[in-house]
Write a protein that holds these residues in place. Structure first.
Motif, PDB file in Angstrom:
ATOM      1  N   SER A   3      -0.314 -33.738  39.037  1.00  0.00           N
ATOM      2  CA  SER A   3       0.826 -33.928  38.144  1.00  0.00           C
ATOM      3  C   SER A   3       2.141 -33.776  38.903  1.00  0.00           C
ATOM      4  O   SER A   3       2.217 -33.071  39.904  1.00  0.00           O
ATOM      5  CB  SER A   3       0.736 -32.900  37.027  1.00  0.00           C
ATOM      6  OG  SER A   3       0.444 -31.645  37.608  1.00  0.00           O
ATOM      7  N   ALA A  70       4.524 -41.876  35.039  1.00  0.00           N
ATOM      8  CA  ALA A  70       3.915 -41.710  33.713  1.00  0.00           C
ATOM      9  C   ALA A  70       3.282 -43.024  33.253  1.00  0.00           C
ATOM     10  O   ALA A  70       2.204 -43.039  32.664  1.00  0.00           O
ATOM     11  CB  ALA A  70       4.956 -41.232  32.706  1.00  0.00           C
ATOM     12  N   LYS A  75       0.212 -37.411  34.953  1.00  0.00           N
ATOM     13  CA  LYS A  75       0.777 -36.375  34.089  1.00  0.00           C
ATOM     14  C   LYS A  75       2.120 -35.947  34.685  1.00  0.00           C
ATOM     15  O   LYS A  75       2.194 -35.621  35.883  1.00  0.00           O
ATOM     16  CB  LYS A  75      -0.189 -35.192  34.047  1.00  0.00           C
ATOM     17  CG  LYS A  75       0.243 -34.045  33.148  1.00  0.00           C
ATOM     18  CD  LYS A  75      -0.871 -33.003  33.090  1.00  0.00           C
ATOM     19  CE  LYS A  75      -0.408 -31.735  32.414  1.00  0.00           C
ATOM     20  NZ  LYS A  75       0.528 -30.921  33.201  1.00  0.00           N
ATOM     21  N   ASN A  99       5.024 -40.180  27.199  1.00  0.00           N
ATOM     22  CA  ASN A  99       4.128 -39.080  27.604  1.00  0.00           C
ATOM     23  C   ASN A  99       4.658 -38.218  28.751  1.00  0.00           C
ATOM     24  O   ASN A  99       3.886 -37.696  29.554  1.00  0.00           O
ATOM     25  CB  ASN A  99       2.737 -39.621  28.004  1.00  0.00           C
ATOM     26  CG  ASN A  99       2.068 -40.306  26.836  1.00  0.00           C
ATOM     27  OD1 ASN A  99       2.178 -39.841  25.702  1.00  0.00           O
ATOM     28  ND2 ASN A  99       1.398 -41.414  27.096  1.00  0.00           N
ATOM     29  N   THR A 101       6.510 -34.772  29.658  1.00  0.00           N
ATOM     30  CA  THR A 101       6.861 -33.489  29.033  1.00  0.00           C
ATOM     31  C   THR A 101       8.329 -33.202  29.307  1.00  0.00           C
ATOM     32  O   THR A 101       8.723 -33.023  30.466  1.00  0.00           O
ATOM     33  CB  THR A 101       5.991 -32.349  29.603  1.00  0.00           C
ATOM     34  OG1 THR A 101       4.626 -32.697  29.435  1.00  0.00           O
ATOM     35  CG2 THR A 101       6.280 -31.030  28.903  1.00  0.00           C
ATOM     36  N   TYR A 149       2.115 -28.096  37.748  1.00  0.00           N
ATOM     37  CA  TYR A 149       2.385 -29.283  38.567  1.00  0.00           C
ATOM     38  C   TYR A 149       1.980 -29.107  40.030  1.00  0.00           C
ATOM     39  O   TYR A 149       1.931 -28.007  40.550  1.00  0.00           O
ATOM     40  CB  TYR A 149       3.873 -29.647  38.476  1.00  0.00           C
ATOM     41  CG  TYR A 149       4.302 -29.959  37.059  1.00  0.00           C
ATOM     42  CD1 TYR A 149       4.079 -31.214  36.509  1.00  0.00           C
ATOM     43  CD2 TYR A 149       4.909 -28.984  36.252  1.00  0.00           C
ATOM     44  CE1 TYR A 149       4.453 -31.507  35.197  1.00  0.00           C
ATOM     45  CE2 TYR A 149       5.290 -29.267  34.946  1.00  0.00           C
ATOM     46  CZ  TYR A 149       5.058 -30.531  34.426  1.00  0.00           C
ATOM     47  OH  TYR A 149       5.429 -30.807  33.133  1.00  0.00           O
TER      48      TYR A 149
END
Length: 326
Positions: A3, A70, A75, A99, A101, A149
């Motif tokens: 991520s 993304a 992620k 998507n 965050t 992450y």
């Protein structure tokens, strides 16, 4: 899949296609530059372009890169600061719908926005009002942000806030993240040269630069610039526009071409290249494949106005990446 967390100026791009370059002269904006303007000057640009139909998109260099990742199914998260206004809502909504965050803090100052003026030859000139974006401070950077992450990507535009960018990198390294930076703009590099060099040497694993930025950073051009750019970092990427890119890791140097494309607007080309490259790196692909995926993304984004592409474009990109991987 790993991520990626981005940190950057949360800006909404307000895109306007110009009939010619006279307006740039009238507004005293050097063509191809990124000028920081105050609220009054931003208003002046808005008024001067009021006859032109505008497109809105959440922008900012790091946010564009995160969007690209993304869209490839990675992620992602993004740290930034917005105002409590319509543009702030546009930015937040755009993130959540893709998507991403959103780690977004709010301010009473107006949301930042970039007036992107696109010339007939597709070169873009930015008059950027940072607004709330620039109020992001080192106090906003806390350990928890880095918890989920593996990679941390930062835009060079943040160097105007040295304590913020330094603390963020320190924290990312302390949490074991792999770090990258996009040098952002030649004038930013020129104005913060010593600081940027120290930053890259001490905290950055992957550095992205175009020819002008690399020249401002190293004083050299071409492969010589690449070698110097790579000093003190793991991977250096020199983006060469129509000539493709050159990549260096340890003793390995790779040259990658571009894909055929009809350029309408170069906004986001470098940011999307970085997204494609990081996507490849996350999957342990060869440097050449990483660069090729970068080229696929940047070649597609220059065919549209602004840094965002629709579903069918992304479908096409996925297909091209699949072919590249087989």
């Amino acid at each position: 899949m790993s991520s990626v967390l981005g940190l950057g100026n949360a800006l909404v791009d307000i895109l306007a296609i110009l009939e010619n370059d006279q307006l740039l002269e009238k507004l005293d904006l050097p063509k191809g530059s990124m000028q920081l303007v105050d609220e009054t000057a931003a208003q002046k640009v808005q008024e001067a372009t009021s006859h032109i139909k505008k497109d809105l998109a959440s922008g900012g260099s790091a946010a564009n890169t995160i969007h690209g990742l993304a869209s490839l199914g990675v992620k992602t998260g993004f740290i930034g600061k917005i105002g409590k206004d319509d543009l702030g809502e546009v930015f937040k909504k755009d993130m959540t719908e893709h998507n991403i965050t959103p780690h977004l803090l709010e301010s009473d100052t107006k949301s930042g926005h970039a007036n992107a003026l696109i010339s007939p030859d597709s070169e873009r000139t930015f008059a950027t009002y940072l607004g709330a974006a620039v109020e992001l401070s080192q106090d906003d950077i806390v350990d928890e942000l880095f918890a989920d992450y593996k990679y941390f990507h930062v835009e060079g535009y943040l160097v105007q806030n040295k304590s913020l960018i330094e603390k963020a990198y320190k924290m990312a390294k302390a949490n074991g993240l792999i770090t990258s930076i996009d040098l952002a703009s030649f004038n930013v590099v020129e104005d913060n040269l010593e600081f940027l060099r120290d930053l890259v040497h001490n905290y950055v694993d992957i550095v992205f630069a175009n020819e002008e930025e690399a020249k401002a950073y190293t004083g050299k051009e071409g492969e010589e610039a690449l070698h110097q750019l790579a000093e003190g970092t793991e991977v250096a990427i020199l983006k060469l526009g129509k000539e493709g890119s050159m990549i260096k890791r340890a003793d390995e140097v790779v040259k990658v071409g571009i894909i055929p494309a009809t350029s309408i607007d170069t906004t986001g080309a470098g940011d999307l290249y970085a997204a494609g490259f990081l996507f490849g790196l996350i999957q342990d692909l060869s440097l050449e494949k990483c660069g090729k995926i970068g080229s696929i993304l940047s070649g597609n984004v220059i065919e549209v106005v602004g840094p965002k592409m629709n579903e069918s474009k992304w479908g096409n990109i996925q297909k091209l990446i699949k072919e590249e991987l087989n």
